[in-house]
Design a protein around this motif. Structure first.
Motif, PDB file in Angstrom:
ATOM      1  N   CYS A 134       0.004   1.457   1.605  1.00  0.00           N
ATOM      2  CA  CYS A 134       0.018  -0.052   1.369  1.00  0.00           C
ATOM      3  C   CYS A 134      -0.155   0.162  -0.146  1.00  0.00           C
ATOM      4  O   CYS A 134      -1.391   0.479  -0.375  1.00  0.00           O
ATOM      5  CB  CYS A 134      -0.640  -0.732   2.596  1.00  0.00           C
ATOM      6  SG  CYS A 134      -1.614  -2.168   1.625  1.00  0.00           S
ATOM      7  N   CYS A 153      -3.996  -1.642  -0.073  1.00  0.00           N
ATOM      8  CA  CYS A 153      -5.110  -0.757   0.402  1.00  0.00           C
ATOM      9  C   CYS A 153      -5.027   0.042   1.006  1.00  0.00           C
ATOM     10  O   CYS A 153      -6.128   1.571   1.292  1.00  0.00           O
ATOM     11  CB  CYS A 153      -5.686  -1.723   1.941  1.00  0.00           C
ATOM     12  SG  CYS A 153      -4.146  -1.073   3.133  1.00  0.00           S
ATOM     13  N   CYS A 173       1.059  -3.565   3.177  1.00  0.00           N
ATOM     14  CA  CYS A 173       1.355  -3.819   4.800  1.00  0.00           C
ATOM     15  C   CYS A 173       1.610  -4.634   5.079  1.00  0.00           C
ATOM     16  O   CYS A 173       2.242  -4.807   6.373  1.00  0.00           O
ATOM     17  CB  CYS A 173       0.425  -2.789   5.371  1.00  0.00           C
ATOM     18  SG  CYS A 173      -1.146  -3.666   4.965  1.00  0.00           S
ATOM     19  N   CYS A 192      -3.093  -8.798   3.549  1.00  0.00           N
ATOM     20  CA  CYS A 192      -3.592  -7.954   3.517  1.00  0.00           C
ATOM     21  C   CYS A 192      -4.718  -7.707   3.185  1.00  0.00           C
ATOM     22  O   CYS A 192      -4.552  -8.133   1.391  1.00  0.00           O
ATOM     23  CB  CYS A 192      -2.515  -5.881   3.396  1.00  0.00           C
ATOM     24  SG  CYS A 192      -3.567  -4.778   2.343  1.00  0.00           S
TER      25      CYS A 192
HETATM   26 ZN   LIG Z   1      -2.476  -3.017   2.867  1.00  0.00          ZN
END
Ligand SMILES: [Zn+2]
Length: 142
Positions: free
Chosen positions: A68, A71, A123, A127
């Motif tokens: 991602c 993150c 993701c 997020c």
């Molecule tokens: Zn994420």
């Protein structure tokens, strides 16, 4: 991903469904640490309009997996991209060409895939990015 219009004509059909699984030769993803899962699935219907024209309508189903962008956690997401293209043997400029009664979907599908490819990989819509421990926030004075 070749559709033979002669085979269709032999069966007396002007319309037929198709399904292909394919692996693009070019690297279509430019997001770091994200990969296109193979094979990509392509399904739809081809319709012979006239001697020089065929119309293809369908959907490209693909999935991306990797890190991602926000993150950095591993993630996987599925996408479905609709497409509709005209193929012409008469050399019309806006259309994809076909020769010898064979329609190759590869270029049209690659073009569509590139167009639909996200520029960032997240993701999920919610997020929140990298969550720093409380003490980190304190140090930064956030
Ligand atoms: Zn994420």
């Amino acid at each position: 991903m070749i559709i033979d219009l002669k085979e269709m004509a032999k069966k007396g059909r002007t319309e037929e469904d198709f399904f292909f699984e394919y692996s693009p030769e070019e690297e279509l993803v430019s997001i770091p640490n994200v990969k296109l899962e193979l094979p990509v699935k392509v399904l739809g219907t081809i319709r012979r309009v006239d001697k020089n024209t065929a119309f293809v309508e369908g959907e490209i189903c693909f999935a991306l997996s990797g890190e991602c962008t926000r993150c950095l956690e591993p993630a996987r997401r599925e996408y479905a991209a609709k497409f509709a293209e005209e193929f012409s043997s008469a050399g019309a400029e806006d259309d994809y060409p076909f020769f010898a009664e064979k329609i190759d979907l590869t270029k049209a599908v690659n073009d569509r895939l590139l167009f639909e490819m996200p520029i960032a990989f997240v993701c999920g819509e919610d997020c929140k990015g990298i969550e720093l421990p409380e003490s980190e926030y304190d140090k930064r004075g956030v």
